[in-house]
Design a protein around this motif. Structure first.
Motif, PDB file in Angstrom:
ATOM      1  N   SER A  77       0.841  -1.198   0.000  1.00  0.00           N
ATOM      2  CA  SER A  77       0.000   0.000   0.000  1.00  0.00           C
ATOM      3  C   SER A  77       0.874   1.245   0.000  1.00  0.00           C
ATOM      4  O   SER A  77       2.006   1.234   0.513  1.00  0.00           O
ATOM      5  CB  SER A  77      -0.914  -0.001   1.228  1.00  0.00           C
ATOM      6  N   THR A  79      -0.131   3.936   1.533  1.00  0.00           N
ATOM      7  CA  THR A  79      -0.548   4.715   2.695  1.00  0.00           C
ATOM      8  C   THR A  79      -0.095   4.110   4.026  1.00  0.00           C
ATOM      9  O   THR A  79       0.060   4.834   5.008  1.00  0.00           O
ATOM     10  CB  THR A  79      -2.083   4.863   2.721  1.00  0.00           C
ATOM     11  N   GLU A  80       0.095   2.789   4.061  1.00  0.00           N
ATOM     12  CA  GLU A  80       0.531   2.161   5.304  1.00  0.00           C
ATOM     13  C   GLU A  80       1.429   0.966   5.003  1.00  0.00           C
ATOM     14  O   GLU A  80       1.368   0.389   3.914  1.00  0.00           O
ATOM     15  CB  GLU A  80      -0.668   1.723   6.140  1.00  0.00           C
ATOM     16  N   ALA A  81       2.249   0.608   5.983  1.00  0.00           N
ATOM     17  CA  ALA A  81       3.193  -0.489   5.796  1.00  0.00           C
ATOM     18  C   ALA A  81       2.466  -1.823   5.774  1.00  0.00           C
ATOM     19  O   ALA A  81       1.623  -2.099   6.636  1.00  0.00           O
ATOM     20  CB  ALA A  81       4.229  -0.474   6.919  1.00  0.00           C
ATOM     21  N   SER A  83       2.254  -5.964   6.088  1.00  0.00           N
ATOM     22  CA  SER A  83       2.820  -6.894   7.055  1.00  0.00           C
ATOM     23  C   SER A  83       3.622  -7.981   6.337  1.00  0.00           C
ATOM     24  O   SER A  83       3.173  -8.541   5.328  1.00  0.00           O
ATOM     25  CB  SER A  83       1.713  -7.536   7.883  1.00  0.00           C
ATOM     26  N   ILE A 145       6.508   2.449   0.952  1.00  0.00           N
ATOM     27  CA  ILE A 145       6.547   2.121   2.381  1.00  0.00           C
ATOM     28  C   ILE A 145       6.966   0.668   2.524  1.00  0.00           C
ATOM     29  O   ILE A 145       6.291  -0.234   2.013  1.00  0.00           O
ATOM     30  CB  ILE A 145       5.171   2.346   3.042  1.00  0.00           C
TER      31      ILE A 145
END
Length: 339
Positions: A77, A79-81, A83, A145
C-alpha cells in the motif's frame, strides 16, 4: 569422510559468523553491498537446487526473481506499511505458481530445448512488465513504504535489512541442505546421474523434477522480494536474460553440486564485479569492466574446473605431493651418501 564433513561444517559456520559480524566492521555502503550479494546468494542457491541437484539447466531464473519483486511492490500500500506475515508468502507463492506453470510445460522437453523453453517463458514475463502498465513500463515502480512485522522488524534501516536478509539466507541454506540429504534429494541426484534408471526402478521423475523446479522458483521469488524491499524500486531489467546468465555463472564459478559453491560463487562474482568497476584501481579501464571480469572467470574455470570450492583440496593435494617429492629426494640423497 568425517574430516571432510567437519571441514564443510567449519566453513559454513565461519562463513555465517563472518557475515553476522560484518556490520560492526563496515559502513553503510559495505552493509548495502553485502545485503545485495546475500540476495544474489539466495538466488544462486535456488538455481543450484535444479542445476546441481537435478541436472536441469534453467535459463529463466530471473523471471521468478522479478515476479517476487514485482509482487512485493504491487501488493503493498502507498498509505501504510504492509505486514511481512502475508506479503512475503504472497511474493514467494506468486513466483512458485509461475514456476509450476513453466515447469509443467518445459519439463516435457530435454537438453537444449529445455534451456530455450525456460528462456522463452522468462522473456514473456519480461515483456509483460516492460510493455504494459502492470509493471510500470521501462521506468519501473517504487515501493514507497517498506513492510514491517509488528514492532519487531522494521526494514527501513540498512542494518535491519541486512540481518533480515542474512536470516533468510541462513534458513534457505539449512533448508536446502536438509532437503538434498532427504529421500527427495537422493531421488534428484539419481535423476541427474541416470534418469532412465530411475524410471526403471519406479520413480516418477517428472513429478520430482516439477517439485524441484517449483521450489526453486519460489526461493528465487524470495530473493526478488528481498531485492525489492532493499532498493524500494523494481524495473524490468531484473527479469532480463542477463541476470539468468549471471546466476548460472555464479554457481559454475563456485562449483556445481555444492551448496557452498553457490555461496562462494555469488560472493566471488559480485566482489569481482565491484573490483573491476573500481576507477580508483583501474582508472579509465574500469569502463571496460566486463573484459576483466570475463577473463578472470575464464581463467578460474580453466584452472579450477570443479569450482572455487575445490581450491583448498587442490592446494592440499599439491602440498602433499611436494612434501612426498621432497622426502623421496632426501631419501635418494641419503642413500647415495651411504654408498
Amino acid at each position: 569422510m568425517t574430516d571432510k564433513k567437519n571441514t564443510k561444517l567449519t566453513f559454513v559456520v565461519l562463513f555465517f559468523l563472518s557475515l553476522a559480524c560484518f556490520p560492526w566492521l563496515s559502513g553503510n555502503f559495505g552493509i548495502d553491498l553485502m545485503s545485495k550479494i546475500m540476495i544474489y546468494a539466495i538466488l544462486a542457491l535456488s538455481l543450484e537446487l535444479i542445476v546441481g541437484g537435478a541436472g536441469l539447466v534453467c535459463f529463466g531464473q530471473a523471471a521468478f526473481f522479478g515476479i517476487g519483486a514485482y509482487m512485493a511492490v504491487r501488493a503493498s500500500s502507498d498509505t501504510e506499511a504492509a505486514s511481512l506475515v502475508w506479503l512475503l508468502p504472497a511474493a514467494v507463492l506468486a513466483a512458485g505458481v509461475y514456476a509450476f506453470v513453466v515447469g509443467s510445460l518445459s519439463l516435457r522437453t530435454k537438453g537444449a530445448y529445455f534451456i530455450m523453453v525456460t528462456l522463452a517463458f522468462a522473456q514473456m514475463a519480461y515483456f509483460v512488465v516492460h510493455d504494459t502498465p502492470l509493471g510500470g513500463g521501462s521506468d519501473g515502480i517504487y515501493l514507497n513504504i517498506k513492510p514491517v512485522l509488528g514492532d519487531l522488524i522494521h526494514l527501513d534501516s540498512p542494518t535491519s535489512m541486512y540481518f533480515f536478509t542474512l536470516a533468510c539466507l541462513f534458513l534457505v541454506f539449512v533448508f536446502l541442505a536438509v532437503l538434498l540429504r532427504s529421500r527427495f534429494g537422493r531421488a534428484l541426484a539419481g535423476i541427474r546421474v541416470n534418469e532412465q534408471r530411475m524410471l526403471a526402478t519406479g520413480f516418477s521423475t517428472y513429478n520430482y523434477k516439477l517439485a524441484a523446479f517449483t521450489l526453486s522458483g519460489a526461493i528465487a521469488g524470495l530473493a526478488g522480494f528481498l531485492f525489492a524491499v532493499k532498493d524500494g524500486f523494481v524495473n524490468p531489467e531484473m527479469m532480463s536474460w542477463h541476470l539468468s546468465g549471471a546466476v548460472l555463472v555464479m554457481i559454475i564459478l563456485g562449483g556445481l553440486g555444492h551448496l557452498r559453491g553457490a555461496l562462494v560463487g555469488a560472493f566471488a562474482f559480485a566482489l569481482l564485479q565491484e573490483f573491476f568497476k573500481s576507477e580508483s584501481v583501474f582508472g579509465e579501464f574500469a569502463k571496460h569492466w566486463h573484459l576483466g571480469l570475463g577473463l578472470t572467470i575464464i581463467a578460474t574455470v580453466a584452472l579450477l574446473p570443479n569450482g572455487l570450492v575445490s581450491l583448498p583440496g587442490q592446494l592440499k593435494t599439491r602440498l602433499i605431493g611436494l612434501q612426498s617429492d621432497d622426502s623421496e629426494l632426501s631419501d635418494l640423497t641419503i642413500s647415495k651418501g651411504k654408498s
